[in-house]
Design a protein around this motif. Structure first.
Motif, PDB file in Angstrom:
ATOM      1  N   ILE A   1       1.523   8.594   6.332  1.00  0.00           N
ATOM      2  CA  ILE A   1       0.664   7.449   6.032  1.00  0.00           C
ATOM      3  C   ILE A   1      -0.763   7.940   5.778  1.00  0.00           C
ATOM      4  N   LEU A   2      -1.339   7.473   4.693  1.00  0.00           N
ATOM      5  CA  LEU A   2      -2.724   7.826   4.387  1.00  0.00           C
ATOM      6  C   LEU A   2      -3.520   6.542   4.166  1.00  0.00           C
ATOM      7  N   ASN A   3      -4.629   6.411   4.859  1.00  0.00           N
ATOM      8  CA  ASN A   3      -5.431   5.200   4.746  1.00  0.00           C
ATOM      9  C   ASN A   3      -6.764   5.466   4.069  1.00  0.00           C
ATOM     10  N   GLY A   4      -7.235   4.487   3.326  1.00  0.00           N
ATOM     11  CA  GLY A   4      -8.586   4.533   2.773  1.00  0.00           C
ATOM     12  C   GLY A   4      -8.869   5.743   1.908  1.00  0.00           C
ATOM     13  N   LEU A   5      -8.127   5.880   0.808  1.00  0.00           N
ATOM     14  CA  LEU A   5      -8.371   7.006  -0.098  1.00  0.00           C
ATOM     15  C   LEU A   5      -9.268   6.558  -1.247  1.00  0.00           C
ATOM     16  N   LEU A   6     -10.212   7.405  -1.614  1.00  0.00           N
ATOM     17  CA  LEU A   6     -10.973   7.191  -2.836  1.00  0.00           C
ATOM     18  C   LEU A   6     -10.706   8.397  -3.721  1.00  0.00           C
ATOM     19  N   LEU A   7     -10.016   8.163  -4.835  1.00  0.00           N
ATOM     20  CA  LEU A   7      -9.580   9.273  -5.683  1.00  0.00           C
ATOM     21  C   LEU A   7     -10.160   9.132  -7.086  1.00  0.00           C
ATOM     22  N   GLU A   8     -10.037  10.196  -7.840  1.00  0.00           N
ATOM     23  CA  GLU A   8     -10.532  10.148  -9.205  1.00  0.00           C
ATOM     24  C   GLU A   8      -9.525  10.835 -10.112  1.00  0.00           C
ATOM     25  N   VAL A   9      -9.264  10.226 -11.252  1.00  0.00           N
ATOM     26  CA  VAL A   9      -8.413  10.887 -12.232  1.00  0.00           C
ATOM     27  C   VAL A   9      -8.997  10.611 -13.611  1.00  0.00           C
ATOM     28  N   ASN A  10      -9.061  11.639 -14.430  1.00  0.00           N
ATOM     29  CA  ASN A  10      -9.651  11.520 -15.770  1.00  0.00           C
ATOM     30  C   ASN A  10     -10.958  10.713 -15.758  1.00  0.00           C
ATOM     31  N   ASN A  11     -11.847  11.086 -14.858  1.00  0.00           N
ATOM     32  CA  ASN A  11     -13.175  10.458 -14.745  1.00  0.00           C
ATOM     33  C   ASN A  11     -13.182   8.995 -14.314  1.00  0.00           C
ATOM     34  N   THR A  12     -12.074   8.525 -13.785  1.00  0.00           N
ATOM     35  CA  THR A  12     -12.049   7.141 -13.300  1.00  0.00           C
ATOM     36  C   THR A  12     -11.725   7.138 -11.812  1.00  0.00           C
ATOM     37  N   LYS A  13     -12.572   6.425 -11.058  1.00  0.00           N
ATOM     38  CA  LYS A  13     -12.337   6.380  -9.620  1.00  0.00           C
ATOM     39  C   LYS A  13     -11.462   5.195  -9.259  1.00  0.00           C
ATOM     40  N   PHE A  14     -10.669   5.366  -8.222  1.00  0.00           N
ATOM     41  CA  PHE A  14      -9.910   4.233  -7.704  1.00  0.00           C
ATOM     42  C   PHE A  14      -9.649   4.396  -6.216  1.00  0.00           C
TER      43      PHE A  14
ATOM     44  N   LEU B   1      -3.722  -8.638  -8.540  1.00  0.00           N
ATOM     45  CA  LEU B   1      -2.600  -8.040  -9.277  1.00  0.00           C
ATOM     46  C   LEU B   1      -3.103  -7.120 -10.393  1.00  0.00           C
ATOM     47  N   LEU B   2      -4.201  -7.522 -11.034  1.00  0.00           N
ATOM     48  CA  LEU B   2      -4.761  -6.660 -12.087  1.00  0.00           C
ATOM     49  C   LEU B   2      -5.308  -5.378 -11.485  1.00  0.00           C
ATOM     50  N   GLN B   3      -5.979  -5.554 -10.338  1.00  0.00           N
ATOM     51  CA  GLN B   3      -6.509  -4.400  -9.620  1.00  0.00           C
ATOM     52  C   GLN B   3      -5.381  -3.435  -9.260  1.00  0.00           C
ATOM     53  N   LEU B   4      -4.253  -4.013  -8.829  1.00  0.00           N
ATOM     54  CA  LEU B   4      -3.102  -3.212  -8.431  1.00  0.00           C
ATOM     55  C   LEU B   4      -2.514  -2.468  -9.633  1.00  0.00           C
ATOM     56  N   LYS B   5      -2.434  -3.162 -10.770  1.00  0.00           N
ATOM     57  CA  LYS B   5      -1.871  -2.525 -11.962  1.00  0.00           C
ATOM     58  C   LYS B   5      -2.719  -1.332 -12.368  1.00  0.00           C
ATOM     59  N   ARG B   6      -4.034  -1.538 -12.298  1.00  0.00           N
ATOM     60  CA  ARG B   6      -4.963  -0.474 -12.671  1.00  0.00           C
ATOM     61  C   ARG B   6      -4.776   0.733 -11.739  1.00  0.00           C
ATOM     62  N   SER B   7      -4.766   0.495 -10.434  1.00  0.00           N
ATOM     63  CA  SER B   7      -4.674   1.651  -9.539  1.00  0.00           C
ATOM     64  C   SER B   7      -3.296   2.302  -9.584  1.00  0.00           C
ATOM     65  N   THR B   8      -2.250   1.510  -9.852  1.00  0.00           N
ATOM     66  CA  THR B   8      -0.917   2.119  -9.980  1.00  0.00           C
ATOM     67  C   THR B   8      -0.894   3.084 -11.163  1.00  0.00           C
ATOM     68  N   SER B   9      -1.467   2.630 -12.275  1.00  0.00           N
ATOM     69  CA  SER B   9      -1.474   3.480 -13.461  1.00  0.00           C
ATOM     70  C   SER B   9      -2.274   4.760 -13.199  1.00  0.00           C
ATOM     71  N   LEU B  10      -3.399   4.613 -12.493  1.00  0.00           N
ATOM     72  CA  LEU B  10      -4.221   5.796 -12.211  1.00  0.00           C
ATOM     73  C   LEU B  10      -3.516   6.754 -11.244  1.00  0.00           C
ATOM     74  N   LEU B  11      -2.830   6.186 -10.259  1.00  0.00           N
ATOM     75  CA  LEU B  11      -2.105   7.040  -9.315  1.00  0.00           C
ATOM     76  C   LEU B  11      -0.987   7.794 -10.041  1.00  0.00           C
ATOM     77  N   ARG B  12      -0.313   7.102 -10.970  1.00  0.00           N
ATOM     78  CA  ARG B  12       0.749   7.745 -11.734  1.00  0.00           C
ATOM     79  C   ARG B  12       0.187   8.918 -12.557  1.00  0.00           C
ATOM     80  N   GLN B  13      -0.974   8.676 -13.178  1.00  0.00           N
ATOM     81  CA  GLN B  13      -1.606   9.756 -13.956  1.00  0.00           C
ATOM     82  C   GLN B  13      -1.949  10.946 -13.063  1.00  0.00           C
ATOM     83  N   LEU B  14      -2.439  10.622 -11.863  1.00  0.00           N
ATOM     84  CA  LEU B  14      -2.811  11.690 -10.941  1.00  0.00           C
ATOM     85  C   LEU B  14      -1.583  12.510 -10.545  1.00  0.00           C
ATOM     86  N   LEU B  15      -0.483  11.824 -10.243  1.00  0.00           N
ATOM     87  CA  LEU B  15       0.750  12.529  -9.874  1.00  0.00           C
ATOM     88  C   LEU B  15       1.219  13.433 -11.012  1.00  0.00           C
TER      89      LEU B  15
END
Ligand SMILES: [Zn+2]
Length: 301
Positions: free
Chosen positions: A58-71, A114-128
């Motif tokens: 379990i990881l809580n409170g992550l602030l990550l960045e991928v392709n110059n976008t933070k989420f 839901l829009l916020q979630l879609k955005r961060s899901t896409s960014l997390l996928r890119q990061l993976l």
């Protein structure tokens, strides 16, 4: 296993101190209250995920960045087959969806989680993808507050309501999961990529003279503190704390609010403004900090 425990965000800590010691401008007060509420929601959700017994990270409170976008990710649960990403919302009261827009009960349009979630899901996928460590993502908006109602909620969107939280976690808990080095590596990677943002409120300026001085109660934050023997006693709630610990707590608060100031007996004595002699303050500082300089110019680090 909790790999990254939930911690109170530094900007919330600072705004909390300022809120006790000054009248925050309206927008900052609003910002403070919404950060506080959001954090309380994360604490609630965390107290539930902590009880998971399955093999997971379990990881809580992550602030990550991928392709110059933070989420930001409130809560991430890594299991053998799936990464569960949870966007935790502590909204209270009535909300509704209309024409795919999200409103609070008074008709004000709000940011759609839901829009916020879609955005961060896409960014997390890119990061993976970038990391070359692929696992399927299951992303959910988790409404944690039992006083929350959402009218006209879409049925097929990834939303967990307060009445569904237990079932959701039970599902995770009972899905067979066996982690290996790859999962550990992924969790470690997330932690190493996590960024700390500057906690200082961007547009809010404050200065020393503006702030109310004094030791505050660690429980109820009141200034009604008096000294009785070895202890500071709160006149409001009766809480007692050793003088030394109360002074050190105030020093930490001061250091966070004024990171550029030097800590001296004089400064801390003025900041604490309680019936503690300069001599006693000086003794406490000497015991707990490194002394720099000598005689009149002494300060502590
Ligand atoms: Zn108190």
């Amino acid at each position: 296993m909790n790999k990254k425990p939930l911690t109170k965000p530094p900007d919330l800590i600072i705004l909390g101190f300022l809120n006790t010691r000054m009248n925050l401008p309206k927008d900052d007060k609003q910002n403070y209250l919404s950060l506080k509420k959001g954090y309380e929601g994360e604490v609630m959700f965390n107290s539930l995920t902590e009880n998971l017994e399955c093999n997971c990270l379990i990881l809580n409170g992550l602030l990550l960045e991928v392709n110059n976008t933070k989420f930001q990710i409130d809560s991430l649960i890594i299991t053998q087959q799936t990464i569960y990403m949870n966007e935790v919302k502590n909204f209270e009261g009535d909300y509704y969806y209309e024409n795919q827009r999200f409103y609070s009960s008074n008709g004000t349009e709000r940011k759609d989680p839901l829009l916020q979630l879609k955005r961060s899901t896409s960014l997390l996928r890119q990061l993976l993808q970038n990391l070359g460590l692929y696992l399927p993502i299951e992303a959910w908006v988790v409404y944690i507050n039992p006083e929350f109602t959402l009218y006209q909620a879409p049925r097929n969107e990834p939303i967990i309501f307060p009445t569904q939280t237990n079932r959701y976690l039970k599902k995770i808990n009972t899905t067979p999961s066996k982690l290996n080095g790859k999962h550990e590596k992924l969790a470690d990677k997330f932690i190493s990529l996590h960024m700390e943002e500057s906690p200082y409120p961007k547009l809010l300026t404050y200065n020393y003279d503006q702030l109310r001085k004094g030791i505050t109660c660690e429980v109820c934050h009141s200034f009604s503190i008096f000294v009785r023997g070895k202890n500071c006693v709160c006149g409001e709630c009766g809480h007692e704390e050793e003088v030394e610990s109360a002074v050190l707590r105030s020093v930490e608060e001061f250091k966070l609010l004024f990171p550029d100031w030097k800590i001296t007996t004089h400064v801390i004595h003025d900041w604490c403004r309680v019936a503690v002699s300069k001599k006693r303050i000086s003794r406490i500082l000497r015991r707990n900090f490194k002394i720099i300089g000598d005689r009149r110019w002494v300060f502590y680090e």
